[in-house]
Design a protein around this motif. Structure first.
Motif, PDB file in Angstrom:
ATOM      1  N   MET A   1       0.810  -1.197   0.043  1.00  0.00           N
ATOM      2  CA  MET A   1      -0.042  -0.013  -0.017  1.00  0.00           C
ATOM      3  C   MET A   1       0.822   1.327  -0.024  1.00  0.00           C
ATOM      4  N   ASN A   2       2.057   1.236   0.805  1.00  0.00           N
ATOM      5  CA  ASN A   2       2.749   2.284   0.978  1.00  0.00           C
ATOM      6  C   ASN A   2       3.489   2.411  -0.594  1.00  0.00           C
ATOM      7  N   TYR A   3       3.835   1.554  -1.064  1.00  0.00           N
ATOM      8  CA  TYR A   3       4.427   1.729  -2.702  1.00  0.00           C
ATOM      9  C   TYR A   3       3.514   2.520  -3.452  1.00  0.00           C
ATOM     10  N   LYS A   4       2.083   2.197  -3.372  1.00  0.00           N
ATOM     11  CA  LYS A   4       1.294   2.822  -4.643  1.00  0.00           C
ATOM     12  C   LYS A   4       1.043   4.306  -3.995  1.00  0.00           C
ATOM     13  N   LYS A   5       1.205   4.546  -2.755  1.00  0.00           N
ATOM     14  CA  LYS A   5       1.060   6.032  -2.451  1.00  0.00           C
ATOM     15  C   LYS A   5       2.389   6.773  -2.887  1.00  0.00           C
ATOM     16  N   ARG A   6       3.654   6.041  -2.688  1.00  0.00           N
ATOM     17  CA  ARG A   6       4.693   6.660  -3.097  1.00  0.00           C
ATOM     18  C   ARG A   6       4.797   6.937  -4.763  1.00  0.00           C
ATOM     19  N   LEU A   7       4.308   5.929  -5.379  1.00  0.00           N
ATOM     20  CA  LEU A   7       4.350   6.047  -6.846  1.00  0.00           C
ATOM     21  C   LEU A   7       3.265   7.049  -7.448  1.00  0.00           C
ATOM     22  N   LYS A   8       2.164   7.319  -6.796  1.00  0.00           N
ATOM     23  CA  LYS A   8       1.140   8.256  -6.973  1.00  0.00           C
ATOM     24  C   LYS A   8       1.591   9.644  -6.648  1.00  0.00           C
ATOM     25  N   ASN A   9       2.616   9.598  -5.941  1.00  0.00           N
ATOM     26  CA  ASN A   9       3.121  11.157  -5.272  1.00  0.00           C
ATOM     27  C   ASN A   9       4.328  11.624  -6.253  1.00  0.00           C
ATOM     28  N   ARG A  10       5.001  10.400  -6.752  1.00  0.00           N
ATOM     29  CA  ARG A  10       5.941  10.674  -7.699  1.00  0.00           C
ATOM     30  C   ARG A  10       5.471  11.043  -9.072  1.00  0.00           C
ATOM     31  N   ILE A  11       4.299  10.392  -9.668  1.00  0.00           N
ATOM     32  CA  ILE A  11       3.532  10.706 -10.685  1.00  0.00           C
ATOM     33  C   ILE A  11       3.137  12.141 -10.657  1.00  0.00           C
ATOM     34  N   ASN A  12       2.510  12.634  -9.470  1.00  0.00           N
ATOM     35  CA  ASN A  12       1.915  14.028  -9.388  1.00  0.00           C
ATOM     36  C   ASN A  12       2.894  15.158  -9.231  1.00  0.00           C
ATOM     37  N   LYS A  13       4.147  14.743  -8.907  1.00  0.00           N
ATOM     38  CA  LYS A  13       5.424  15.524  -8.843  1.00  0.00           C
ATOM     39  C   LYS A  13       5.704  15.897 -10.265  1.00  0.00           C
ATOM     40  N   ILE A  14       5.883  14.570 -11.137  1.00  0.00           N
ATOM     41  CA  ILE A  14       6.053  14.851 -12.669  1.00  0.00           C
ATOM     42  C   ILE A  14       4.813  15.596 -13.237  1.00  0.00           C
ATOM     43  N   ASN A  15       3.953  15.171 -13.022  1.00  0.00           N
ATOM     44  CA  ASN A  15       2.805  15.756 -13.984  1.00  0.00           C
ATOM     45  C   ASN A  15       2.907  17.429 -13.339  1.00  0.00           C
ATOM     46  N   ASN A  16       2.867  17.897 -12.344  1.00  0.00           N
ATOM     47  CA  ASN A  16       3.314  19.482 -11.822  1.00  0.00           C
ATOM     48  C   ASN A  16       4.337  19.848 -12.633  1.00  0.00           C
ATOM     49  N   PHE A  17       5.527  19.228 -12.485  1.00  0.00           N
ATOM     50  CA  PHE A  17       6.773  19.809 -13.183  1.00  0.00           C
ATOM     51  C   PHE A  17       6.221  19.871 -14.778  1.00  0.00           C
ATOM     52  N   LEU A  18       5.642  19.043 -15.477  1.00  0.00           N
ATOM     53  CA  LEU A  18       5.188  19.236 -16.883  1.00  0.00           C
ATOM     54  C   LEU A  18       4.305  20.147 -17.021  1.00  0.00           C
ATOM     55  N   LYS A  19       3.393  20.428 -16.022  1.00  0.00           N
ATOM     56  CA  LYS A  19       2.374  21.492 -16.345  1.00  0.00           C
ATOM     57  C   LYS A  19       3.060  22.755 -16.189  1.00  0.00           C
ATOM     58  N   LYS A  20       4.418  23.003 -15.432  1.00  0.00           N
ATOM     59  CA  LYS A  20       5.039  24.160 -15.580  1.00  0.00           C
ATOM     60  C   LYS A  20       5.618  24.544 -16.670  1.00  0.00           C
ATOM     61  N   ILE A  21       6.352  23.366 -17.489  1.00  0.00           N
ATOM     62  CA  ILE A  21       6.872  23.412 -18.612  1.00  0.00           C
ATOM     63  C   ILE A  21       6.042  23.886 -19.954  1.00  0.00           C
ATOM     64  N   TYR A  22       4.708  23.123 -19.721  1.00  0.00           N
ATOM     65  CA  TYR A  22       3.695  23.481 -20.716  1.00  0.00           C
ATOM     66  C   TYR A  22       3.582  24.911 -20.743  1.00  0.00           C
ATOM     67  N   ASN A  23       3.228  25.483 -19.549  1.00  0.00           N
ATOM     68  CA  ASN A  23       2.898  26.895 -19.420  1.00  0.00           C
ATOM     69  C   ASN A  23       3.881  27.557 -19.786  1.00  0.00           C
ATOM     70  N   ILE A  24       4.995  27.416 -19.430  1.00  0.00           N
ATOM     71  CA  ILE A  24       6.226  28.473 -20.113  1.00  0.00           C
ATOM     72  C   ILE A  24       6.259  28.063 -21.366  1.00  0.00           C
ATOM     73  N   SER A  25       6.189  27.163 -22.098  1.00  0.00           N
ATOM     74  CA  SER A  25       6.218  27.116 -23.394  1.00  0.00           C
ATOM     75  C   SER A  25       4.983  27.890 -24.115  1.00  0.00           C
ATOM     76  N   GLY A  26       3.963  27.923 -23.574  1.00  0.00           N
ATOM     77  CA  GLY A  26       2.838  28.927 -24.093  1.00  0.00           C
ATOM     78  C   GLY A  26       3.075  30.180 -23.852  1.00  0.00           C
ATOM     79  N   TYR A  27       4.059  30.572 -23.169  1.00  0.00           N
ATOM     80  CA  TYR A  27       4.459  32.087 -23.147  1.00  0.00           C
ATOM     81  C   TYR A  27       5.402  32.351 -24.204  1.00  0.00           C
TER      82      TYR A  27
END
Length: 84
Positions: free
Chosen positions: A1-27
């Motif tokens: 169970m702990n493994y799934k939470k860590r994996l989801k946390n890492r995926i959310n961090k990657i998603n937030n990082f990519l969201k910032k990159i996408y916004n910067i590319s729009g600018y």
């Protein structure tokens, strides 16, 4: 169970990082569109005063290509499309 939470946390961090990159590319895409307008207006004004600056059409084309390239990432994230 702990493994799934860590994996989801890492995926959310990657998603937030990519969201910032996408916004910067729009600018960046918007900046290149401004460059297109500046190059075209400079070309028009220089022709009025009988002074032509070489390469403005090429720089305008390069800026348009760069704008399209950077706008693709932004529109991908927003699930939209580029309309010309």
């Amino acid at each position: 169970m702990n493994y799934k939470k860590r994996l989801k946390n890492r995926i959310n961090k990657i998603n937030n990082f990519l969201k910032k990159i996408y916004n910067i590319s729009g600018y960046i895409a918007a900046i290149f569109l401004v460059f297109v307008a500046i190059f075209i207006l400079t070309g028009i004004i220089s022709r009025i005063f009988n002074f032509y600056i070489r390469g403005l059409a090429e720089y305008s084309g390069y800026s348009m290509a760069a704008s399209s390239f950077f706008a693709l990432a932004y529109t991908f994230y927003d699930k939209a499309h580029i309309r010309i």
